[in-house]
Write a protein that holds these residues in place. Structure first.
Motif, short mmCIF file in Angstrom:
data_model
loop_
_atom_site.label_atom_id
_atom_site.label_comp_id
_atom_site.label_asym_id
_atom_site.label_seq_id
_atom_site.Cartn_x
_atom_site.Cartn_y
_atom_site.Cartn_z
N ALA A 156 70.92 68.43 177.41
CA ALA A 156 71.68 68.90 178.56
C ALA A 156 71.94 70.40 178.44
N ASP A 157 72.05 71.05 179.59
CA ASP A 157 72.47 72.44 179.70
C ASP A 157 71.60 73.36 178.83
N SER A 158 70.28 73.10 178.86
CA SER A 158 69.37 73.79 177.94
C SER A 158 68.19 74.40 178.68
N LEU A 159 67.66 75.46 178.10
CA LEU A 159 66.51 76.17 178.63
C LEU A 159 65.34 76.02 177.66
N ILE A 160 64.26 75.42 178.13
CA ILE A 160 63.05 75.26 177.33
C ILE A 160 61.97 76.12 177.98
N ASP A 161 61.56 77.19 177.31
CA ASP A 161 60.66 78.15 177.93
C ASP A 161 59.31 77.56 178.29
N GLN A 162 58.79 76.70 177.44
CA GLN A 162 57.43 76.21 177.65
C GLN A 162 57.45 74.70 177.89
N GLU A 163 56.65 73.94 177.20
CA GLU A 163 56.43 72.53 177.54
C GLU A 163 57.22 71.60 176.63
N ILE A 164 57.80 70.56 177.22
CA ILE A 164 58.31 69.43 176.45
C ILE A 164 57.27 68.32 176.50
N ASN A 165 56.83 67.89 175.33
CA ASN A 165 55.92 66.75 175.20
C ASN A 165 56.73 65.59 174.64
N SER A 166 56.95 64.58 175.47
CA SER A 166 57.80 63.47 175.02
C SER A 166 57.05 62.50 174.11
N GLY A 167 55.74 62.62 174.03
CA GLY A 167 54.98 61.79 173.10
C GLY A 167 55.22 60.31 173.32
N THR A 168 55.61 59.61 172.26
CA THR A 168 55.83 58.17 172.34
C THR A 168 57.29 57.80 172.63
N GLN A 169 58.10 58.79 172.99
CA GLN A 169 59.49 58.47 173.33
C GLN A 169 59.53 57.33 174.34
N GLN A 170 60.35 56.34 174.05
CA GLN A 170 60.47 55.20 174.95
C GLN A 170 61.24 55.56 176.22
N GLN A 171 62.28 56.38 176.07
CA GLN A 171 63.09 56.79 177.21
C GLN A 171 63.81 58.08 176.88
N TRP A 172 64.25 58.78 177.93
CA TRP A 172 64.90 60.08 177.70
C TRP A 172 65.65 60.49 178.96
N LEU A 173 66.81 61.10 178.76
CA LEU A 173 67.55 61.72 179.87
C LEU A 173 67.62 63.22 179.65
N THR A 174 67.18 63.98 180.65
CA THR A 174 67.33 65.43 180.67
C THR A 174 68.26 65.77 181.82
#
Length: 550
Positions: free
Chosen positions: A147-165
């Motif tokens: 939360a409340d974050s800046l990611i300049d390039q790519e997020i690769n979630s890979g095998t993550q089953q679930q995720w909240l951004t």
């Protein structure tokens, strides 16, 4: 004149950019070696970084919090990066819990910050100057929250089953598995093709308050910054540099230490109007911490842990405005507690819309580190409460586990009206995981697993119905909304067990569910329906079932 550093105790390490990089690295490496595989250990640590640049690469283990003390994330620059992997667990990151990073910038030395985690491992208010990877190079992971974050390039979630951004800015996002939810995110991926891929996008965050955080000014004076309530928001809160909120200097806090404080000393301070800073440790309580003052801030460092030892609650919060509870793990004791955290004494009509109670990175555990018992982990009676990353867990592994050992009924009961949750994880309880009795509830991202250890179907019947729904909205409720839901089963003690429905709710114009997924993990057991009588069975040979909604 430099202010005197508060006494945070031995479990808090303070880093200064003037320290030699080798000295900082040695301390961090020693800490990681101690905490890498200490899943149910008793050590809690927080590492505070004063503003400046650090040439270090940090590996982060259990019960460790990294905190930048700047006014803004870029005030603390880690030139080297942060890495969480799962070598201790053969690349399986599904048990990488209980660690957190906040309020700093990260420049990974190889261009990618690896954050292979599962529940209770939030990232907040960080700036990643590069890419992110959310798994351990193909091993399973079961997160997660940013939360409340800046990611300049790519997020690769890979095998993550679930995720909240939530409320973040992304360069881009790739990969998905079962349930990826984006709320108030700039440059979120498109949800137009759900469930291929299973992206759920909510453009604006209806109402939220960011987590309070510890900070330091130019003279070395510590304070806690409490961000203001935001409505209909998108993107990060610190884009404009001047962030709305309140600064509370640390002299208004009682700084508690598990080695010397108890419920009496902390309650005395709270009754005298002090806020509470819980330094890292396990606080054993013979009576509940009682929060009676409006606008109280209870801030835990280093996954500070509260454990009732006489069968009481660990904390009760009166039906008052604006309490902020953040960064605390509630761990059930051997003697059964009817509830671990109770907010509001009883259901009422008092509005807290202008100044709600908010819960940030608040976690609950029943068993795992030893025998624990709690009928219900958290009960919310007050109206307008905001939950922001809650993991409510009856342990399925570790010590003190078993159908008749870590005994429970529900994970969370919501009686209050207008309660909103962002990132609600509730797992393995004996009856309804989540029981929602209040009106106008809203949940953005839900993850739940039925109890693994059901001995047989006869032991798990809701009258004539197979099992207890993970998510139950009471029959009298007329207004409710839930977005991006995943409910899973893994009946490893008896794979013939069936759960009739992942979700039970009354049907009506203002009862709204969207983007629901049920999964039979490895085809071990069956969820017969997704919502009430609707939806196909998740079972061997048809493990993943989707439902657009109702």
């Amino acid at each position: 004149m430099q202010a005197q550093t508060p006494d945070f105790g031995e479990q808090v390490l303070i880093m200064d950019p003037a320290m030699p990089a080798a000295e900082v690295q040695a301390a961090l490496d020693k800490l990681f070696k101690q905490q890498e595989s200490s899943q149910f250990g008793t050590t809690r640590k927080a590492v505070l970084f004063k503003p400046g640049t650090y040439h270090n690469k940090i590996k982060l283990g259990f019960y460790t919090q990294l905190i930048g003390l700047g006014q803004l994330p870029d005030d603390v620059a880690l030139k080297g990066g942060i890495q969480v992997e799962a070598n201790w667990h053969e690349g399986d990151a599904t048990q990488n819990f209980w660690r957190t990073v906040e309020n700093l910038s990260v420049t990974p030395d190889n261009g990618t910050m690896q954050w292979a985690v599962s529940q209770a491992a939030p990232l907040r208010r960080i700036h990643v100057q590069g890419n992110m990877l959310l798994d351990d190079n193909g091993g399973w992971s079961s997160g997660g929250f940013i939360a409340d974050s800046l990611i300049d390039q790519e997020i690769n979630s890979g095998t993550q089953q679930q995720w909240l951004t939530r409320n973040s800015v992304l360069g881009s996002w790739t990969n998905a598995n079962w349930n990826m939810v984006f709320v108030g995110v700039n440059n979120a991926p498109s949800s137009a093709q759900w469930p291929n891929p299973p992206y759920t996008v909510v453009k604006q965050t209806p109402v939220v308050r960011e987590k309070p955080f510890l900070t330091i000014d130019g003279s070395g004076k510590y304070s806690v910054f409490v961000p203001a309530l935001r409505s209909a928001s998108q993107g990060i809160s610190w884009q404009q540099k001047k962030v709305p909120g309140e600064i509370i200097t640390l002299d208004h806090f009682y700084i508690a230490k598990a080695s010397q404080d108890n419920a009496r000393t902390m309650n005395t301070a709270l009754a005298h109007g002090k806020h509470l800073l819980l330094t890292p440790g396990i606080y054993q309580l013979d009576t509940p911490l009682h929060i009676s003052q409006a606008n109280s801030v209870i801030l835990g460092l280093g996954i500070a842990t509260l454990q009732p030892i006489t069968g009481t609650a660990a904390m009760t919060i009166d039906d008052v405005d604006g309490v902020k509870l953040a960064g605390v793990l509630f761990d059930a004791g051997v003697k059964n507690s009817e509830v671990l955290l109770q907010i509001g004494t009883a259901k009422n009509a008092v509005s807290h819309a202008k100044n709600p109670v908010s819960l940030h990175d608040v976690f609950f555990r029943v068993g795992g580190a030893g025998i624990g018992n709690a009928t219900t982990s958290v009960i919310i009676n007050s109206n307008h409460v905001i939950g922001d990353n809650l993991w409510v867990w009856r342990a399925d592994h570790g010590d003190g586990i078993g159908w008749e050992t870590n005994k429970t009924q529900h994970g969370i009961i919501v009686n209050g009206d207008d309660v909103t949750m962002y990132g609600l994880f509730v797992e393995h309880f004996h009856q309804y995981q989540t029981l929602w009795n209040g009106e106008n509830g809203a949940v953005y991202f839900y993850q739940s697993e039925a109890p693994y250890d059901v001995p047989d179907q006869a032991h798990w019947m809701n009258q004539q119905v197979n099992g207890f729904a993970s998510y139950k909205v009471a029959n009298h409720v007329t207004h409710h909304k839930a977005v991006g839901m995943g409910v899973y089963c893994f009946f490893n003690d008896n794979p013939t067990v069936k759960l009739h429905s992942a979700i039970e709710a009354p049907m009506g114009e203002y009862i709204q569910f969207s983007h629901i997924t049920s999964v039979s993990l490895g085809g071990t057991g069956e969820i017969s329906h997704v919502l009430n009588q609707s939806g196909d069975a998740a079972k061997p040979g048809n493990e993943v079932v989707r439902m657009v909604g109702h």
